[in-house]
Design an enzyme around this catalytic site. Structure first.
Site: not given
Ligand code: BES
Ligand code: ZN
Ligand code: ZN
Length: 459
Positions: A238, A312
């Site tokens: 990230k 997930r």
């Molecule tokens: N933990 C994050 C989701 C998240 C981000 C929740 C910011 C609340 C605030 C999750 O693990 C994630 O990074 N999801 C990605 C999925 C994508 C790679 C398909 C997302 O939401 O960008």
């Molecule tokens: Zn993530």
């Protein structure tokens, strides 16, 4: 500073008069107080606080505006404002109280402060509850909210997978639940390959926390919470801005622990099980890679389209285990997608279920408890977006559309037998202060779910 609850009005207690909008006449106020209110143009506007003087410059009480009856967009938790605007001392609630329990919960929630790393700054307020409210229940709910917020607010250095396990173990022990944790390579031996894959790169070993409470013959409720103690994104790392808040990625775990705490404290006649895959999505030489194919507990193979869609993966193995005993109610909570926030914002978590009756009940309880939730669809046509050329499924879609829906659909493949499954894609965080919600870790959906479970399985 947490608001303290008094079991009885003290001699020095001052009244908080609750006044609905335009209803000054309908509240039984001393003349001096109603003159004072009129002189200041106080009209019961929602959230308005007016301190009322007594003799010799002392504080005599406070007027609080509760606004109109159930107006769309006006939270029933505005009373939370009092926790931060009342002067110090003892107080009790009087006047036009439509829902004294909710008002009291709001005040307790509004007084929350995270004090693990510095002394409390807030004012010392003690509140005597109205006689007709259930004080034990209010305390149970407020304590659960505090517990959840503390867990989320604690940074990863003090809330890694091991510390999260300890918090769960302490809770289980307090209520006499049977507890186990499957740690590190034992995850491979006991067939939780995806929990292991996601968490193996971290300094603190991944684990599956599993505790059970209640009588084996009672209806089975299983709670599953995403316990990603920090989400760097993994090799699909990230950016700094996206990583900053990722200590909260165990918000699902924190919330299911809060819900479990209430269920056990109330001794509801259910067989409760809590499952928390606790990991850190970290980076090192043995991190799982984009394009890896993971085996899952369920037997499906999963192609990793993105290592940042880790929640997930760990939930899938935990849900597969939960599904094996086909509980009557299976609830999972997870800070699963950024897309849920794009759709509904931070304060309105979406939930998903195949069960229309359950959905209606959840929506009704969300409304009653001012714990807002919104059903979104498990839209089957989007399942194909998760297809993989070489595995049974991918963990992400390539087009980026409907991210929260497709994440829920991914999970649904691991819940085959259980009819009463509901998935909550929560934010777990209050980004902007609201009356009962200081900025920081947040309890979401658990007050609504507690009410649902409490009514369905009365003690
Ligand atoms: N933990 C994050 C989701 C998240 C981000 C929740 C910011 C609340 C605030 C999750 O693990 C994630 O990074 N999801 C990605 C999925 C994508 C790679 C398909 C997302 O939401 O960008
Ligand atoms: Zn993530
Ligand atoms: Zn995550």
């Amino acid at each position: 500073m947490p608001v303290e609850i008094l079991s009885e009005k003290s001699a020095s207690s001052r009244p908080i008069w609750f006044v609905g909008k335009g209803k000054l006449d309908q509240v039984n106020l001393p003349d001096t107080v109603s003159f004072w209110a009129r002189a200041h143009g106080f009209d019961g506007e929602p959230g308005a606080v007016l301190i009322v003087p007594a003799d010799k410059g002392a504080i005599g009480g406070a007027l609080f505006g509760t606004g109109e009856d159930k107006v769309e967009g006006q939270s029933q938790l505005v009373a939370g404002k009092l926790a931060r605007s009342l002067p110090e001392g003892d107080w009790h609630i009087e006047g036009d109280i439509r829902d004294a329990e909710l008002a009291a919960i709001a005040i307790l929630m509004g007084g929350y402060e995270f004090t693990r790393y510095r002394k409390p700054k807030g004012k010392a307020i003690r509140l005597a509850l109205p006689k007709d409210v259930n004080a034990a229940r209010i305390r149970r709910i407020a304590d659960a909210v505090t517990f959840v917020r503390d867990l989320i607010n604690t940074p990863t250095s003090d809330m890694g997978p091991d510390a999260l396990e300890q918090a769960a173990r302490d809770l289980a022990t307090k209520h006499g639940a049977s507890f186990r944790s499957i740690v590190g390579d034992a995850l491979l031996e006991q067939n939780f390959p995806m929990i292991h894959a996601v968490g193996r790169a971290a300094a603190i070993a991944p684990r599956l926390i599993d505790f059970q409470w209640g009588r084996e013959s009672d209806p089975k409720i299983t709670l599953v919470g995403k316990g990603v103690c920090f989400d760097t994104g993994g090799l699909d790392i990230k950016p700094a801005s996206g990583m900053l808040l990722m200590k909260k990625d165990m918000g699902g775990a924190a919330n299911v622990l809060g819900l479990a705490a209430m269920i056990m404290d109330a001794k509801l006649p259910v067989r409760l099980r809590v499952l928390i895959p606790a990991v850190e999505n970290s980076i090192s030489g043995n991190a799982f890679h984009p394009s890896d194919i993971l085996h899952s507990r369920k037997g499906l193979t999963v192609e990793v389209g993105n290592t940042d869609a880790e929640g997930r993966l760990v939930l899938a193995d935990a849900l597969a285990l939960a599904d094996e005993e086909e509980p009557e109610l299976l609830i999972d909570m997870a800070t699963l997608t950024g897309a849920a926030r794009v759709a509904l914002g931070p304060d309105l978590p979406p939930f998903y279920t195949h069960d229309d009756e359950l959905a209606a009940a959840i929506a009704a309880k969300a409304n009653e408890t001012a714990d807002p939730l919104w059903r979104m669809p498990l839209w089957q046509p989007y399942l194909q977006k998760l297809s993989s050329r070489i595995a049974d499924t991918n963990n992400v879609t390539t087009d980026g559309f409907a991210g929260s829906v497709t994440a829920a659909l991914f999970l649904s493949r691991f819940v085959e037998k259980t009819r009463g499954w509901a998935h909550f894609d929560i934010f777990g965080w209050t980004p902007f202060e609201k009356p009962a919600f200081p900025v920081g870790g947040e309890a979401q959906a658990i007050r609504a779910l507690y009410q649902l479970i409490e009514e369905r399985y009365p003690a």
